[in-house]
Design an enzyme around this catalytic site. Structure first.
Site, PDB file in Angstrom:
ATOM      1  N   ARG A 110     -51.086 -46.927  72.820  1.00  0.00           N
ATOM      2  CA  ARG A 110     -52.359 -46.484  73.241  1.00  0.00           C
ATOM      3  C   ARG A 110     -52.898 -45.918  71.925  1.00  0.00           C
ATOM      4  O   ARG A 110     -52.810 -46.690  70.944  1.00  0.00           O
ATOM      5  CB  ARG A 110     -52.358 -45.389  74.532  1.00  0.00           C
ATOM      6  N   LYS A 143     -57.758 -32.186  83.144  1.00  0.00           N
ATOM      7  CA  LYS A 143     -58.421 -33.410  83.614  1.00  0.00           C
ATOM      8  C   LYS A 143     -58.296 -33.989  84.939  1.00  0.00           C
ATOM      9  O   LYS A 143     -59.269 -34.224  86.008  1.00  0.00           O
ATOM     10  CB  LYS A 143     -58.323 -34.659  82.846  1.00  0.00           C
TER      11      LYS A 143
HETATM   12  C1  LIG Z   1     -53.322 -37.518  75.207  1.00  0.00           C
HETATM   13  C2  LIG Z   1     -52.971 -36.627  76.586  1.00  0.00           C
HETATM   14  N1  LIG Z   1     -52.190 -35.625  76.503  1.00  0.00           N
HETATM   15  C3  LIG Z   1     -51.649 -35.195  77.465  1.00  0.00           C
HETATM   16  C4  LIG Z   1     -51.865 -35.750  78.959  1.00  0.00           C
HETATM   17  C5  LIG Z   1     -51.289 -35.156  79.953  1.00  0.00           C
HETATM   18  O1  LIG Z   1     -50.421 -35.882  80.299  1.00  0.00           O
HETATM   19  P1  LIG Z   1     -49.390 -35.477  82.049  1.00  0.00           P
HETATM   20  O2  LIG Z   1     -50.528 -35.218  83.101  1.00  0.00           O
HETATM   21  O3  LIG Z   1     -48.674 -36.545  82.016  1.00  0.00           O
HETATM   22  O4  LIG Z   1     -48.789 -34.182  81.471  1.00  0.00           O
HETATM   23  C6  LIG Z   1     -52.729 -36.757  79.044  1.00  0.00           C
HETATM   24  C7  LIG Z   1     -53.101 -37.457  80.214  1.00  0.00           C
HETATM   25  O5  LIG Z   1     -53.601 -36.640  81.173  1.00  0.00           O
HETATM   26  C8  LIG Z   1     -53.446 -37.322  77.812  1.00  0.00           C
HETATM   27  O6  LIG Z   1     -54.031 -38.300  77.771  1.00  0.00           O
END
Ligand SMILES: Cc1ncc(COP(=O)(O)O)c(C=O)c1O
Length: 348
Positions: A127, A35
């Protein structure tokens, strides 16, 4: 064109490979979260070439960008108003609401498609997810499902409440997994133990052995571990570089003069008197990135910004109009720069 964000695909490849090897050694599937770079196909291709089988994103639009044969996991709980698009364009989603589960199953039946779900458990970060204390009640309300199926259970920590993953709370997740399997009467193969913030547990040897998937965004793209804020060894922190152009370079006082009111963002500014200084204005502003997320090059200090301008202290260095300055950035800055339509993205 400036401002621009250069993306070093060779460095990205190295980071993906290193992270995949690390998780492979622990029997954990790496599901990269795309993302922060909006699921750009040029980057997703690198993940695919490095042997990644499933990608994850919070926006269905991003998952729709790639045509590669990758499994796609939606990591924001689906909106009821978007279920048809979600079931059409992805293979799995995180879920925590009975109404959503029911709707996914109905839609999957109508579209004649099998669909996977990962049940989210809230272990304290507040959350998404079912509270552990409410899991029995939740499971008792699960409808019979025809084309949707639980392939996993998961949790997300350190995103909202700042709660760290620990051996204790992830062991709670493992216990919830047992309850889910008992209720469903079939094997639920995935236990998804969080995001980048869970990586430190791996290094400490404290991750429960049942955890077999991590959803990792930040650690791959910025080589930063988010639980303690450490840089990960053997990986590149500079996959991304922001380049911005100086449009004014002048000796000016450091204190504004005249009567002080609010700035462009409604704040009353508080300036430090540094005497006469060499001030630079960069053609990039808050509409592109909050300057607080940027890391200035040596000999330059970020001072402030308005929508389209970022002010820097050039410390009397040899700069002139038209010079390009380069910056690294934190996660929040990368997210903003990627999202800004005014910032050109250039692959190297
Ligand atoms: C549900 C969920 N899982 C995984 C991630 C990945 O997080 P990070 O970038 O801290 O690895 C996110 C956020 O991008 C998320 O909202």
């Amino acid at each position: 064109m400036y401002p621009r964000l250069t993306i070093d695909l060779a460095k990205l490849r190295h980071n993906v490979r290193t992270m995949k090897q690390k998780l492979d050694q622990h029997g954990i599937t790496l599901v990269p979260v795309t993302k922060v770079f909006l699921g750009l196909p040029e980057m997703v291709k690198i993940y695919y070439e490095e042997g990644i089988e499933m990608i994850a994103d919070s926006r269905i639009e991003n998952l729709e960008r790639t045509a590669l044969p990758l499994k796609k996991l939606l990591v924001r709980l689906p909106m009821l108003s978007q279920i048809e698009r979600v079931v059409t364009s992805s293979d799995a989603a995180l879920v925590s609401e009975i109404a959503t589960i029911r709707r996914i199953d109905q839609t999957a039946q109508r579209l004649d498609k099998d669909y996977e779900m990962i049940l989210m458990i809230d272990l304290g970060d507040l959350r998404e997810g079912v509270l552990v204390t409410e899991l029995d009640e939740f499971l008792s309300q699960l409808p019979d499902l025809k084309r949707a199926r639980f392939s996993g259970i998961g949790t997300n920590l350190t995103c909202y409440g700042g709660v760290l993953p620990t051996e204790e709370n992830l062991t709670e997740l493992v216990a919830c997994h047992k309850k889910l399997e008992d209720r469903l009467g079939y094997a639920v193969p995935i236990i998804s133990g969080g995001n980048t913030s869970s990586l430190y547990l791996l290094d400490q040897g404290d991750i429960p052995p049942e955890i077999n998937m991590l959803r990792i965004g930040e650690a791959i793209v910025l080589s930063r571990e988010s639980a303690m804020g450490n840089t990960l060894p053997g990986m590149y922190t500079d996959v991304f570089t922001l380049e911005a152009e100086l449009i004014e370079v002048k000796q000016k006082p450091s204190l504004p003069w005249g009567e002080i009111g609010r700035d462009a963002f409604g704040e009353v500014p508080n300036h430090e008197d540094r005497g006469l200084m060499l001030r630079g204005i960069l053609a990039v502003g808050k509409q592109d990135v909050n300057y607080g997320y940027l890391e200035a090059p040596p000999g330059v200090e970020l001072m402030g910004a308005s929508s389209d301008h970022t002010i820097v202290d050039l410390k009397n260095g040899a700069y002139q109009v038209g010079d390009i300055l380069s910056f690294q950035m934190e996660y929040g800055g990368l997210l903003q720069l990627m999202t800004s339509g005014y910032v050109e993205k250039v692959f190297r």
